[in-house]
Design a protein around this motif. Structure first.
Motif, PDB file in Angstrom:
ATOM      1  N   ASP A   7       0.828  -1.203   0.000  1.00 50.91           N
ATOM      2  CA  ASP A   7       0.000   0.000   0.000  1.00 50.91           C
ATOM      3  C   ASP A   7       0.864   1.255   0.000  1.00 50.91           C
ATOM      4  O   ASP A   7       1.911   1.287   0.653  1.00 50.91           O
ATOM      5  CB  ASP A   7      -0.848   0.036   1.278  1.00 50.91           C
ATOM      6  N   SER A   8       0.412   2.281  -0.702  1.00 50.10           N
ATOM      7  CA  SER A   8       1.051   3.582  -0.554  1.00 50.10           C
ATOM      8  C   SER A   8       0.127   4.627  -1.156  1.00 50.10           C
ATOM      9  O   SER A   8      -0.776   4.309  -1.931  1.00 50.10           O
ATOM     10  CB  SER A   8       2.403   3.634  -1.261  1.00 50.10           C
ATOM     11  N   ASP A   9       0.328   5.861  -0.771  1.00 47.42           N
ATOM     12  CA  ASP A   9      -0.458   6.931  -1.369  1.00 47.42           C
ATOM     13  C   ASP A   9       0.397   8.189  -1.499  1.00 47.42           C
ATOM     14  O   ASP A   9       0.953   8.480  -2.550  1.00 47.42           O
ATOM     15  CB  ASP A   9      -1.729   7.184  -0.556  1.00 47.42           C
ATOM     16  N   CYS A  10       0.576   8.939  -0.417  1.00 48.31           N
ATOM     17  CA  CYS A  10       1.262  10.231  -0.515  1.00 48.31           C
ATOM     18  C   CYS A  10       2.751  10.106  -0.800  1.00 48.31           C
ATOM     19  O   CYS A  10       3.330  10.933  -1.477  1.00 48.31           O
ATOM     20  CB  CYS A  10       1.056  11.021   0.780  1.00 48.31           C
ATOM     21  N   ARG A  11       3.356   9.078  -0.250  1.00 53.47           N
ATOM     22  CA  ARG A  11       4.807   8.876  -0.318  1.00 53.47           C
ATOM     23  C   ARG A  11       5.583  10.064   0.258  1.00 53.47           C
ATOM     24  O   ARG A  11       6.717  10.343  -0.128  1.00 53.47           O
ATOM     25  CB  ARG A  11       5.248   8.562  -1.754  1.00 53.47           C
ATOM     26  N   GLU A  12       4.930  10.789   1.134  1.00 56.86           N
ATOM     27  CA  GLU A  12       5.571  11.934   1.807  1.00 56.86           C
ATOM     28  C   GLU A  12       5.572  11.752   3.318  1.00 56.86           C
ATOM     29  O   GLU A  12       5.897  12.678   4.051  1.00 56.86           O
ATOM     30  CB  GLU A  12       4.807  13.222   1.495  1.00 56.86           C
ATOM     31  N   GLY A  13       5.115  10.592   3.772  1.00 60.02           N
ATOM     32  CA  GLY A  13       5.093  10.347   5.212  1.00 60.02           C
ATOM     33  C   GLY A  13       3.966  11.035   5.938  1.00 60.02           C
ATOM     34  O   GLY A  13       4.049  11.268   7.148  1.00 60.02           O
ATOM     35  N   ILE A  14       2.891  11.382   5.230  1.00 63.87           N
ATOM     36  CA  ILE A  14       1.817  12.122   5.911  1.00 63.87           C
ATOM     37  C   ILE A  14       0.439  11.466   5.830  1.00 63.87           C
ATOM     38  O   ILE A  14      -0.486  11.919   6.489  1.00 63.87           O
ATOM     39  CB  ILE A  14       1.704  13.581   5.381  1.00 63.87           C
ATOM     40  N   CYS A  15       0.289  10.406   5.012  1.00 61.74           N
ATOM     41  CA  CYS A  15      -1.068   9.873   4.862  1.00 61.74           C
ATOM     42  C   CYS A  15      -1.324   8.617   5.688  1.00 61.74           C
ATOM     43  O   CYS A  15      -2.460   8.318   6.026  1.00 61.74           O
ATOM     44  CB  CYS A  15      -1.379   9.610   3.396  1.00 61.74           C
ATOM     45  N   GLY A  16      -0.269   7.877   6.029  1.00 67.13           N
ATOM     46  CA  GLY A  16      -0.444   6.674   6.842  1.00 67.13           C
ATOM     47  C   GLY A  16      -0.879   5.445   6.055  1.00 67.13           C
ATOM     48  O   GLY A  16      -1.300   4.454   6.642  1.00 67.13           O
ATOM     49  N   THR A  17      -0.799   5.494   4.742  1.00 68.74           N
ATOM     50  CA  THR A  17      -1.230   4.343   3.946  1.00 68.74           C
ATOM     51  C   THR A  17      -0.167   3.250   3.893  1.00 68.74           C
ATOM     52  O   THR A  17      -0.498   2.067   3.897  1.00 68.74           O
ATOM     53  CB  THR A  17      -1.585   4.786   2.511  1.00 68.74           C
ATOM     54  N   CYS A  18       1.090   3.644   3.812  1.00 70.06           N
ATOM     55  CA  CYS A  18       2.146   2.638   3.671  1.00 70.06           C
ATOM     56  C   CYS A  18       2.476   2.012   5.026  1.00 70.06           C
ATOM     57  O   CYS A  18       2.072   2.528   6.068  1.00 70.06           O
ATOM     58  CB  CYS A  18       3.401   3.262   3.072  1.00 70.06           C
ATOM     59  N   GLY A  19       3.242   0.955   4.979  1.00 65.12           N
ATOM     60  CA  GLY A  19       3.705   0.344   6.216  1.00 65.12           C
ATOM     61  C   GLY A  19       3.819  -1.155   6.138  1.00 65.12           C
ATOM     62  O   GLY A  19       2.915  -1.824   5.641  1.00 65.12           O
ATOM     63  N   THR A  42      10.122   7.480  10.940  1.00 63.89           N
ATOM     64  CA  THR A  42      10.143   7.474   9.482  1.00 63.89           C
ATOM     65  C   THR A  42       9.247   6.379   8.949  1.00 63.89           C
ATOM     66  O   THR A  42       9.346   5.226   9.369  1.00 63.89           O
ATOM     67  CB  THR A  42      11.584   7.229   8.982  1.00 63.89           C
ATOM     68  N   THR A  43       8.366   6.743   8.021  1.00 62.79           N
ATOM     69  CA  THR A  43       7.539   5.737   7.357  1.00 62.79           C
ATOM     70  C   THR A  43       8.380   5.058   6.272  1.00 62.79           C
ATOM     71  O   THR A  43       9.397   5.615   5.848  1.00 62.79           O
ATOM     72  CB  THR A  43       6.336   6.412   6.672  1.00 62.79           C
ATOM     73  N   VAL A  44       7.924   3.895   5.805  1.00 66.99           N
ATOM     74  CA  VAL A  44       8.719   3.198   4.776  1.00 66.99           C
ATOM     75  C   VAL A  44       8.806   4.008   3.479  1.00 66.99           C
ATOM     76  O   VAL A  44       9.750   3.851   2.710  1.00 66.99           O
ATOM     77  CB  VAL A  44       8.204   1.770   4.467  1.00 66.99           C
ATOM     78  N   CYS A  45       7.828   4.904   3.236  1.00 68.01           N
ATOM     79  CA  CYS A  45       7.901   5.698   2.006  1.00 68.01           C
ATOM     80  C   CYS A  45       8.975   6.784   2.095  1.00 68.01           C
ATOM     81  O   CYS A  45       9.422   7.316   1.085  1.00 68.01           O
ATOM     82  CB  CYS A  45       6.545   6.314   1.659  1.00 68.01           C
ATOM     83  N   GLN A  46       9.380   7.105   3.322  1.00 65.35           N
ATOM     84  CA  GLN A  46      10.411   8.126   3.519  1.00 65.35           C
ATOM     85  C   GLN A  46      11.748   7.531   3.947  1.00 65.35           C
ATOM     86  O   GLN A  46      12.700   8.238   4.240  1.00 65.35           O
ATOM     87  CB  GLN A  46       9.934   9.121   4.588  1.00 65.35           C
ATOM     88  N   CYS A  53      -0.898  11.856  14.618  1.00 65.36           N
ATOM     89  CA  CYS A  53      -1.062  10.436  14.279  1.00 65.36           C
ATOM     90  C   CYS A  53      -1.697  10.302  12.901  1.00 65.36           C
ATOM     91  O   CYS A  53      -2.725  10.898  12.618  1.00 65.36           O
ATOM     92  CB  CYS A  53      -1.938   9.742  15.322  1.00 65.36           C
ATOM     93  N   ILE A  54      -1.043   9.506  12.039  1.00 64.26           N
ATOM     94  CA  ILE A  54      -1.539   9.337  10.680  1.00 64.26           C
ATOM     95  C   ILE A  54      -2.295   8.017  10.501  1.00 64.26           C
ATOM     96  O   ILE A  54      -2.651   7.648   9.375  1.00 64.26           O
ATOM     97  CB  ILE A  54      -0.376   9.428   9.648  1.00 64.26           C
ATOM     98  N   GLY A  55      -2.505   7.311  11.601  1.00 64.21           N
ATOM     99  CA  GLY A  55      -3.313   6.086  11.540  1.00 64.21           C
ATOM    100  C   GLY A  55      -2.715   4.967  10.713  1.00 64.21           C
ATOM    101  O   GLY A  55      -3.436   4.202  10.071  1.00 64.21           O
TER     102      GLY A  55
HETATM  103  S1  FES Z   1       2.572   6.615   1.572  1.00 66.76           S
HETATM  104 FE1  FES Z   1       1.657   8.197   2.769  1.00 66.76          FE
HETATM  105  S2  FES Z   1       2.737   7.931   4.641  1.00 66.76           S
HETATM  106 FE2  FES Z   1       3.795   6.550   3.357  1.00 66.76          FE
END
Ligand code: FES
Ligand code: HEM
Ligand code: SF4
Lengths: 249, 231
Positions: free
Chosen positions: A59-71, A85-89, A163-165
């Motif tokens: 999963d991913s969406d913003c790839r900026e560490g702000i949406c909470g989709t990745c992980g 740090t999220t995995v997208c960052q 918290c980005i959930g």
């Molecule tokens: S893709 Fe949005 S926080 Fe990682």
């Protein structure tokens, strides 16, 4: 130091919710250290698709560490080795050439694995629906600064609201407890006058929903705070408990 | 809906019960340890200890109530903890292939992850401990200047008999190691469970937690070691 590295990936592959799943091995070469972990998986997937093989679902969406989709979990740590740090960052320069990495989905009974590294975090929505909001009468937007909020309270509320959930707290908890997420949402509103008035029903409802969804109980390991990409503090969990004690007293 | 279900106590409330009972047991341990200092004093040896034990028993019904209360706290503590642990285990049906420590702000330690194991060993130990002493053989002794010269229980004799056996001393050493681990996580954790958290408060309680657990365990362990060494 060369700008490319090779990696040995041990990735969880699971075709559907009912598939028992297993690890698949991938040997990947010429990975630029300047790309993120998700971009590295993109490269792997591109090659897999060229070979006509099934790509790794994540999963991913913003790839900026702000949406909470990745992980997902890298070598036993949710969101990998870098704190906050999220995995997208998370960039590949934090890994060594020739390193073997074990990549697993977030694991908790309420988080069903949909495919490979993709999990269904719908339980978080159910917790939010149980009280993670303020009840306001609709109509015109009120004037700004109508309700005065002390700077410290605003700061505390904002810290919790960060918290980005993403669910990393649940994933890293030895008990698969959702206490950090739930308490962050409770604290966020409890620090503000608009939210404070519904403290009692909020904490009761959200804790009940959290338990009903099948999450474990918090044993104060604080591993959640260490993996949280937003550094949400376990002081939020203490506040949730205080709020619950207040409903009993 | 609205059906009273006693087993459906919220997770937060469970943790509050574990913390209140855990802290009370902790307090009991300190009093127990302080009382046991009398084992090291007295002339003839054991006089102070036997008098102290007799003094406690002389409260009669009040002493029995206190004992039952303590037992109740134990039962509440371990049943809530075990029930909670059962739910925690089922909250992750599929285990991770690799699990690690994130470091940083984490307080996940060997002690924090073995609370059930150390707790169950303590339970077994406590049953043995109560059988050894509280429910042990009743010897009598008299001191001319105490209790009008009437016989009182010679609990000191039970203690010396048990602690001259190296296996008993070894068993106590194992149990006290478990106690230091259990309290090492349990002490700071109780405050967090009760919602008592502060930047400095939590830092201090956490940093002294394992130290306190170890000090209390060593304190208790000095008793069998001392008795063994003088006999
Ligand atoms: S893709 Fe949005 S926080 Fe990682
Ligand atoms: C000498 C006796 C004991 C003392 C002083 C003691 C003390 C404590 C304390 C202070 C806590 C922490 C509470 C919290 O984090 O909120 C705790 C937790 C716990 N105790 Fe004990 N305890 C004792 C015996 C036992 C026994 C006999 C068991 C039996 C199974 C047990 C099982 C547990 C478990 C599993 C936890 C962790 C619960 C959780 O993390 O959610 N304890 N104990
Ligand atoms: S508390 Fe942190 S780890 Fe948990 S869901 Fe929120 S951002 Fe993710």
């Amino acid at each position: 130091m060369s700008d490319v590295i090779s990696l040995n990936l041990q990735v969880w592959k699971q075709s559907s919710i009912d598939d028992p799943g297993s690890f698949e091995f991938y040997s990947v070469k010429d990975i630029s250290i300047h790309i993120s972990f998700l971009e590295m998986l993109d490269v792997v997937n591109e090659n897999l698709q060229k070979e006509g093989k099934d790509p790794i679902a994540f999963d991913s969406d913003c790839r900026e560490g702000i949406c909470g989709t990745c992980g997902f979990v890298i070598d036993g740590v949710a969101h990998g080795p870098l704190a906050k740090t999220t995995v997208c960052q998370l960039h590949m320069r934090h890994f060594e050439d020739g390193q073997t990495l074990v990549i697993e989905p977030f694991r908790a009974t309420p988080f069903k694995v949909v495919k490979d590294l993709v999990v269904d975090r719908g339980s978080f929505d159910i917790i939010i629906q149980a009280g993670g909001y303020v009840t306001v009468s609709t109509g015109n937007a009120p004037d700004a600064n109508n309700i005065l909020i002390a700077k410290d309270n605003a700061e505390d509320a904002f810290d919790s609201a960060a918290c980005i959930g993403c669910g990393a707290c649940v994933a890293s908890c030895p008990n698969a407890s959702a206490a950090l997420f739930t308490s962050a949402k409770i604290s966020h509103l409890s620090h503000l006058p608009q939210g404070k008035i519904e403290d009692d029903q909020r904490v009761k409802g959200m804790v009940e929903a959290m338990d009903d969804e099948g999450f474990g109980n918090c044993s104060n390991h604080a591993e959640c705070e260490a993996v949280c990409p937003k550094g949400i503090s376990i002081s939020n969990i203490a506040l949730m408990r205080r709020n619950l004690i207040k409903t009993i007293l | 809906m609205n059906q009273i279900n006693f087993l459906k106590i919220s997770s937060v409330l469970k943790k509050i019960i574990i913390a209140v009972t855990g802290l009370s047991l902790f307090l009991f341990l300190i009093i127990h340890l302080l009382g046991n200092i009398t084992l090291f004093t007295g002339n003839p040896p054991g006089k102070d200890f036997n008098q102290y034990a007799h003094f406690l028993e002389s409260f009669g019904i009040l002493f029995t109530i206190a004992e039952m209360g303590l037992l109740g706290f134990f039962v509440l503590h371990l049943s809530t903890a075990l029930y909670s642990n059962f739910i925690n285990t089922s909250a992750r049906n599929t285990k991770y292939a690799v699990s690690s420590y994130a470091g940083g702000k984490s307080k996940k330690t060997y002690g924090s992850q073995t609370m059930v194991i150390t707790g169950v060993v303590l339970l077994v130990f406590l049953i043995w401990h109560v059988l050894q002493f509280r429910l042990g053989i009743h010897y009598d002794t008299t001191y001319l200047d105490f209790n009008d010269g009437q016989p009182i229980r010679d609990l000191y004799k039970n203690v010396t008999q048990e602690f001259t056996n190296i296996w008993v001393v070894a068993g106590y050493s194992v149990a006290m190691t478990m106690l230091s681990l259990h309290l090492g996580h349990g002490f700071w954790s109780s405050f967090q469970s009760l919602g008592i958290h502060g930047r400095n408060f939590t830092r201090i309680t956490y940093s002294i937690s394992y130290l306190l657990g170890t000090i209390i365990s060593i304190g208790f362990l000095l008793i069998p070691i001392y008795i063994y060494s003088i006999n």
